[in-house]
Write a protein that holds these residues in place. Structure first.
Motif: not given
Length: 498
Positions: A284-290, A409-413, A421-427
Motif C-alpha cells: 500500500a505504501v509503495s503503491s500510494l507513492l509510485v 479508510i482513514l477512520q478504520a486505521l 496505523h495513525i502514521w499510515l493515515a497521515v501518510y
C-alpha cells in the motif's frame, strides 16, 4: 444465520453461473445470424442476461442466507452476492458505454459480448469460491477472456503489444498464486478454505512453509489488484487496449480481486494475519507513492488513470491491513467493510471516467490525451461538469463519494489506536494531497485552456443520459453514503460470522 449442508450437491448456489454459461453459448450462436452493424440483438440479449443475473444475486442477498454446494467448493453468502451484483451492474454499464465506441471502429463483433459474459462468469465463480481450485478456475476464466479482449483490435500494433504484456505477466502472476496455494495445500492437507482455517488454527503446522505460501499468494493477489511492485502491466495495458476493454479491465474485475483477497487472506488464513498484514502495508505504501508521483508526469489520460488506479488500490490495501490488531479481530468488520465500500465506489467512478473518454472519442479520433479535453467547458458545459464530478471524486474532494471512501479508510486505521496505523493515515492524507494535483489539472484544462477542437459534440443520447446518471450516483452516494456503507458492513459481518 442459516446455512445449508456443506457436503450437499446444492445446485441452487450455482444457478446464476449456469444461466451465464448457457446464455454465453446462446448469444454466440445467435450472433452468427446478426447483420446489424450495431449488433442490437446481441447487445440486448447480453444486457438482458446481465440484468437477470444481477436480479438473482440481489434476491439471494436479500434472503441473508449462507449456502454451500458442490461438496463445499462453492459458498454463496451476502458478501459474494453483493459483490456479484455490483459487478453485474458494472458490466451492464461497461457494455452500454462500449457499443457506439466499438461500432464506430468496426470492432463490435459477437466475440466482444461473448467474452464479456465469460469475464463476468469468471468473476461470479471467484466471488463464490470456497476452494483453492475454484478460485483458480474463476481467475483463469476471467483472465484469459480479458487477454483476448485486449487484443480485440487485431491490426493495431499497440493493442497487440499490450495483450502480449498482459498475457505474459498475467501467466507469471498466476504461477505465483498457484505455487502459493500448492504450498498451503501441502502444509494443511486441504483445498477447502474452512479446513485450511482450522488447520492453521491448530498451530501444529510448519510456520516456514505457511509463510512462504503466504508470500506467493500475496504476490499473485497484488498483480490482480495492480499494486506496486506488480504494477508493470497496468499503464501499458490501460493505454494500449481499446478504451472499451480498458474499462472492462479496470471495472468489475477489481471487485473480483477484492473478493478472492477476502476469501483467501481473511476467511482462510486470518490466523496468519501477523504475516500478511505487514506485506499489505508495504504494498500500500509503495503503491500510494509510485502511483501518485508517476501520474503527475503523464500526458496521456488513460495512462494517468492507470497510475491513479495503482494509488487507489493502495488505499484499499490500507483498509485491509487494519483488520487484525494484536491478534484481536474486533476491528475486522469496520476495516474490511471500509475497503469494500472504497473499491465499490472506485469502480463506480472509473465507469464514468472511461465512459467519458469513449463518449468524447469519434471515428478516427481517440480522446486519450489530457490536452484533448482543452476547452471542454465551452463546447459542452454539462459534460465538463460531469467529468469534474468524477475527477473530484477520485481526488477525494467533498461532497463526492470518493471523499467519504477515503475518510472511511482513514477512520478504520485511526480507530485501531496503534501509532503505526495513525502514521499510515497521515501518510495516506499526504499522498492524497499530491494526487489531487493531477486530477485538478484535468479540471483546469477543461475550464481554462483554449479548445483545440471546435466541432459540436453530438453523440448518442442514451450514452449522455447514462453519463449523467453515473455522475449523479457519484454525487448521491457522497451526500448519503450511509445506505451503501451499511450494505457493505452487513455483508462483511455475515461473511466473517461463517
Amino acid at each position: 444465520m442459516q446455512t445449508s449442508n456443506p457436503n450437499a450437491m446444492n445446485w441452487l448456489v450455482v444457478y446464476p453461473e449456469i444461466l451465464l454459461l448457457v446464455m454465453a453459448c446462446v448469444i454466440t450462436l445467435v450472433d452468427l445470424w446478426v447483420r446489424d452493424p450495431q449488433r442490437r440483438p446481441t447487445f440486448w440479449l447480453t444486457q438482458a442476461t446481465l440484468v437477470v443475473v444481477a436480479a438473482m444475486h440481489l434476491s439471494y442477498f436479500d434472503s441473508g442466507l449462507t449456502m454451500y454446494g458442490m461438496q463445499a467448493m462453492v459458498v454463496t453468502d451476502p458478501m459474494g452476492h453483493l459483490l456479484a451484483f455490483f459487478a453485474a451492474v458494472a458490466m451492464i454499464i461497461s457494455v452500454a458505454y462500449a457499443q457506439h465506441y466499438l461500432a464506430s471502429r468496426e470492432m463490435l463483433k459477437g466475440e466482444f459480448f461473448t467474452l464479456s459474459l465469460f469475464v463476468y462468469l469468471g468473476i461470479s465463480v471467484m466471488v463464490s469460491a470456497n476452494n483453492f481450485l475454484v478460485i483458480y478456475l474463476g481467475l483463469e476464466l476471467m483472465s484469459l477472456s480479458l487477454y483476448a479482449l485486449t487484443a480485440l483490435r487485431r491490426d493495431h500494433a499497440v493493442a497487440t503489444e499490450a495483450a502480449m504484456k498482459y498475457f505474459v505477466l498475467g501467466a507469471l502472476a498466476s504461477g505465483f498464486l498457484l505455487y502459493g496455494l500448492s504450498m498451503m495445500y501441502g502444509a494443511t492437507g486441504s483445498l477447502d478454505l474452512g479446513e485450511v482455517f482450522k488447520a492453521i488454527g491448530t498451530g501444529r503446522i510448519n510456520k516456514e512453509v505457511l509463510t512462504f505460501g503466504i508470500v506467493f499468494i500475496v504476490a499473485g493477489l497484488a498483480f490482480k489488484l495492480g499494486v506496486v511492485p506488480f504494477h508493470m502491466w497496468v499503464p501499458d495495458v490501460y493505454q494500449g487496449a481499446p478504451t472499451a476493454v480498458t474499462l472492462l479491465i479496470g471495472g468489475a474485475p477489481k471487485l473480483a480481486a477484492f473478493a478472492i483477497s477476502i476469501r483467501l487472506l481473511v476467511e482462510g488464513m486470518s490466523g496468519l494475519a501477523v504475516d500478511w498484514q505487514p506485506m499489505l502495508v508495504v504494498l500500500a505504501v509503495s503503491s500510494l507513492l509510485v502511483g501518485n508521483l508517476a501520474a503527475i508526469a503523464q500526458t496521456n489520460l488513460k495512462r494517468m488513470l492507470a497510475y491513479s488506479t495503482i494509488a487507489q488500490m493502495g488505499f484499499v490495501l490500507l483498509g485491509m491491513s487494519a483488520g487484525v490488531v494484536n491478534d484481536n479481530t474486533l476491528s475486522a468488520g469496520n476495516a474490511y467493510s471500509s475497503s469494500m465500500f472504497y473499491i465499490v465506489t472506485y469502480v463506480l467512478t472509473t465507469l464514468g471516467t472511461f465512459g467519458m473518454i469513449m463518449y468524447l472519442s469519434s471515428q478516427g479520433f481517440e480522446s486519450e490525451e489530457i490536452t484533448d479535453l482543452a476547452g471542454l467547458a465551452r463546447r459542452s458545459p454539462w459534460l465538463a461538469g460531469v467529468m469534474t464530478v468524477f475527477m473530484f471524486s477520485l481526488a477525494g474532494v467533498p461532497p463526492m463519494v470518493g471523499f467519504y471512501a477515503k475518510l472511511s479508510i482513514l477512520q478504520a486505521l485511526v480507530s485501531t489506536g496503534l501509532s503505526a496505523h495513525i502514521w499510515l493515515a497521515v501518510y495516506a492524507v499526504m499522498m492524497s494531497l499530491i494526487g489531487a494535483f493531477y486530477y485538478l489539472r484535468v479540471v483546469k484544462v477543461m475550464y481554462f485552456d483554449a479548445p483545440q477542437h471546435t466541432d459540436p459534440l453530438q453523440r448518442g443520447q442514451g450514452v449522455s443520459a447514462l453519463l449523467a446518471l453515473n455522475g449523479a450516483a457519484v454525487l448521491f452516494f457522497g451526500l448519503l453514503p450511509g445506505g451503501l456503507m451499511n450494505l457493505c458492513s452487513d455483508a462483511i459481518l455475515k461473511a466473517l460470522a461463517t
